[in-house]
Motif scaffolding. Structure first.
Motif, PDB file in Angstrom:
ATOM      1  N   GLY A  92     -14.945  10.135  16.196  1.00 42.40           N
ATOM      2  CA  GLY A  92     -15.280   8.761  15.719  1.00 42.40           C
ATOM      3  C   GLY A  92     -16.511   8.639  14.660  1.00 42.40           C
ATOM      4  N   ILE A  93     -16.811   9.567  14.018  1.00 40.54           N
ATOM      5  CA  ILE A  93     -17.940   9.573  13.364  1.00 40.54           C
ATOM      6  C   ILE A  93     -17.611   9.678  11.749  1.00 40.54           C
ATOM      7  N   ASP A  94     -18.026   8.758  10.902  1.00 40.05           N
ATOM      8  CA  ASP A  94     -17.562   8.745   9.519  1.00 40.05           C
ATOM      9  C   ASP A  94     -18.657   9.735   8.776  1.00 40.05           C
ATOM     10  N   ALA A  95     -18.300  11.035   8.839  1.00 40.60           N
ATOM     11  CA  ALA A  95     -19.339  12.147   8.251  1.00 40.60           C
ATOM     12  C   ALA A  95     -19.488  11.714   6.751  1.00 40.60           C
ATOM     13  N   SER A  96     -18.758  11.194   5.877  1.00 37.25           N
ATOM     14  CA  SER A  96     -18.745  11.064   4.772  1.00 37.25           C
ATOM     15  C   SER A  96     -20.095  10.117   4.356  1.00 37.25           C
ATOM     16  N   ALA A  97     -20.279   9.233   5.249  1.00 38.72           N
ATOM     17  CA  ALA A  97     -21.564   8.310   5.000  1.00 38.72           C
ATOM     18  C   ALA A  97     -22.764   8.440   5.766  1.00 38.72           C
ATOM     19  N   ILE A  98     -22.855   9.849   6.252  1.00 40.17           N
ATOM     20  CA  ILE A  98     -24.169  10.307   6.959  1.00 40.17           C
ATOM     21  C   ILE A  98     -25.226  10.304   5.780  1.00 40.17           C
ATOM     22  N   SER A  99     -26.629   9.712   6.252  1.00 35.50           N
ATOM     23  CA  SER A  99     -27.577   9.837   5.271  1.00 35.50           C
ATOM     24  C   SER A  99     -28.809   9.972   5.933  1.00 35.50           C
ATOM     25  N   ALA A 100     -29.814  10.597   5.365  1.00 40.95           N
ATOM     26  CA  ALA A 100     -30.991  11.065   5.714  1.00 40.95           C
ATOM     27  C   ALA A 100     -32.258  10.676   4.919  1.00 40.95           C
ATOM     28  N   THR A 101     -33.319  10.563   5.501  1.00 36.39           N
ATOM     29  CA  THR A 101     -34.726  10.350   4.737  1.00 36.39           C
ATOM     30  C   THR A 101     -35.780  11.158   5.684  1.00 36.39           C
ATOM     31  N   TYR A 102     -36.833  11.477   4.844  1.00 28.88           N
ATOM     32  CA  TYR A 102     -37.760  12.439   5.557  1.00 28.88           C
ATOM     33  C   TYR A 102     -39.001  11.866   4.977  1.00 28.88           C
ATOM     34  N   GLU A 103     -39.813  10.952   5.908  1.00 26.63           N
ATOM     35  CA  GLU A 103     -41.160  10.405   5.531  1.00 26.63           C
ATOM     36  C   GLU A 103     -42.260  10.579   6.717  1.00 26.63           C
ATOM     37  N   TYR A 141     -25.208   5.533  14.882  1.00 28.37           N
ATOM     38  CA  TYR A 141     -26.545   6.416  15.530  1.00 28.37           C
ATOM     39  C   TYR A 141     -27.424   6.714  14.922  1.00 28.37           C
ATOM     40  N   LEU A 142     -28.492   6.805  15.566  1.00 28.54           N
ATOM     41  CA  LEU A 142     -29.725   6.971  14.733  1.00 28.54           C
ATOM     42  C   LEU A 142     -30.607   8.171  15.332  1.00 28.54           C
ATOM     43  N   LEU A 143     -30.483   9.050  14.574  1.00 33.66           N
ATOM     44  CA  LEU A 143     -31.344  10.452  14.949  1.00 33.66           C
ATOM     45  C   LEU A 143     -32.754  10.600  14.192  1.00 33.66           C
ATOM     46  N   GLY A 167     -43.602  13.284   7.984  1.00 34.74           N
ATOM     47  CA  GLY A 167     -43.192  14.053   9.114  1.00 34.74           C
ATOM     48  C   GLY A 167     -42.053  13.779   9.947  1.00 34.74           C
ATOM     49  N   VAL A 168     -41.173  12.629   9.511  1.00 35.66           N
ATOM     50  CA  VAL A 168     -40.452  12.509  10.571  1.00 35.66           C
ATOM     51  C   VAL A 168     -38.980  12.398   9.924  1.00 35.66           C
ATOM     52  N   LEU A 169     -37.808  12.880  10.132  1.00 34.06           N
ATOM     53  CA  LEU A 169     -36.572  13.062   9.607  1.00 34.06           C
ATOM     54  C   LEU A 169     -35.601  11.995  10.208  1.00 34.06           C
ATOM     55  N   THR A 170     -35.144  10.993   9.768  1.00 32.83           N
ATOM     56  CA  THR A 170     -34.188   9.970  10.132  1.00 32.83           C
ATOM     57  C   THR A 170     -32.865  10.162   9.635  1.00 32.83           C
ATOM     58  N   VAL A 171     -31.922  10.424  10.656  1.00 33.49           N
ATOM     59  CA  VAL A 171     -30.585  10.743  10.080  1.00 33.49           C
ATOM     60  C   VAL A 171     -29.666   9.363  10.498  1.00 33.49           C
ATOM     61  N   THR A 172     -29.065   8.834   9.743  1.00 36.66           N
ATOM     62  CA  THR A 172     -28.085   7.600  10.212  1.00 36.66           C
ATOM     63  C   THR A 172     -26.893   8.159   9.998  1.00 36.66           C
ATOM     64  N   ILE A 173     -26.127   8.050  11.282  1.00 38.04           N
ATOM     65  CA  ILE A 173     -24.732   8.654  11.641  1.00 38.04           C
ATOM     66  C   ILE A 173     -23.923   7.372  11.926  1.00 38.04           C
ATOM     67  N   PRO A 174     -23.166   6.755  10.995  1.00 33.85           N
ATOM     68  CA  PRO A 174     -22.270   5.747  11.218  1.00 33.85           C
ATOM     69  C   PRO A 174     -20.898   6.080  11.841  1.00 33.85           C
ATOM     70  N   ILE A 175     -20.546   5.048  12.825  1.00 37.56           N
ATOM     71  CA  ILE A 175     -19.304   5.011  13.345  1.00 37.56           C
ATOM     72  C   ILE A 175     -18.252   4.794  12.499  1.00 37.56           C
ATOM     73  N   ALA A 176     -17.148   5.558  12.539  1.00 35.05           N
ATOM     74  CA  ALA A 176     -16.023   5.413  11.514  1.00 35.05           C
ATOM     75  C   ALA A 176     -15.222   3.938  11.979  1.00 35.05           C
ATOM     76  N   GLU A 177     -14.757   3.371  11.054  1.00 40.28           N
ATOM     77  CA  GLU A 177     -14.188   1.976  11.177  1.00 40.28           C
ATOM     78  C   GLU A 177     -13.170   2.159  12.295  1.00 40.28           C
ATOM     79  N   ARG A 178     -12.145   3.278  12.269  1.00 38.27           N
ATOM     80  CA  ARG A 178     -11.129   3.292  13.160  1.00 38.27           C
ATOM     81  C   ARG A 178     -11.670   3.428  14.651  1.00 38.27           C
ATOM     82  N   ALA A 179     -12.897   3.943  14.742  1.00 38.67           N
ATOM     83  CA  ALA A 179     -13.556   4.037  16.006  1.00 38.67           C
ATOM     84  C   ALA A 179     -14.310   2.837  16.833  1.00 38.67           C
ATOM     85  N   LYS A 180     -14.682   1.823  15.899  1.00 43.97           N
ATOM     86  CA  LYS A 180     -15.354   0.668  16.275  1.00 43.97           C
ATOM     87  C   LYS A 180     -14.461  -0.175  17.264  1.00 43.97           C
TER      88      LYS A 180
END
Length: 149
Positions: free
Chosen positions: A100-111, A42-44, A113-126
């Motif tokens: 179904g989210i892999d919370a340990s692999a969530i990453s974020a960047t701020y550039e 997911y991309l926020l 004025g826009v914050l981008t958060v990448t929320i990966p789906i857990a392997e077991r939920a794909k």
């Protein structure tokens, strides 16, 4: 430049009554964001213009993603405001994450004025294809006939 808007105070009062948000009209009321699914994540994206980059905080706790950031107020020294509409203060937004989210692999960047958060789906939920095993011998079903006497 002088701005005259006789309905702005009425509009602000109406907005305050119709929403559950509290605080002065100088306090941030919301953090606009988009959320979409792209392939296996997911991309926020959230608009945070003018926010102090060091104040941006993204964390996950008990399945809740919390985003917070702070925009510092301008100094009031020797300022004669002609228009003063930009919010300052702390922004905060929370989202519930599914199992179904892999919370340990969530990453974020701020550039820019826009914050981008990448929320990966857990392997077991794909989604995955399940292979079907075939038995050694197949049985055929014979139709039965009823004798009419």
């Amino acid at each position: 430049m002088l701005r005259f808007d006789p309905f702005s105070d009425l509009d602000a009062l109406t907005r305050g009554l119709l929403t559950s948000q509290t605080g002065s009209n100088r306090t941030p009321r919301f953090m606009p964001m988009d959320l979409c699914k792209v392939d296996d994540h997911y991309l926020l994206t959230a608009d945070l213009p003018g926010v102090d980059p060091g104040s941006v905080d993204v964390n996950v706790d008990s399945g809740t993603l919390t985003i917070s950031a702070h925009r510092t107020a301008r100094s009031e020294d020797a300022v004669q405001w002609l228009a003063n509409e930009r919010f300052f203060g702390t922004y905060r937004r929370q989202l519930s994450l599914g199992e179904g989210i892999d919370a340990s692999a969530i990453s974020a960047t701020y550039e820019n004025g826009v914050l981008t958060v990448t929320i990966p789906i857990a392997e077991r939920a794909k989604p995955r294809k399940i292979s079907v095993a075939h038995g050694g011998e197949q049985r055929s079903i014979q139709p039965t006939t009823v004798d009419a006497e």
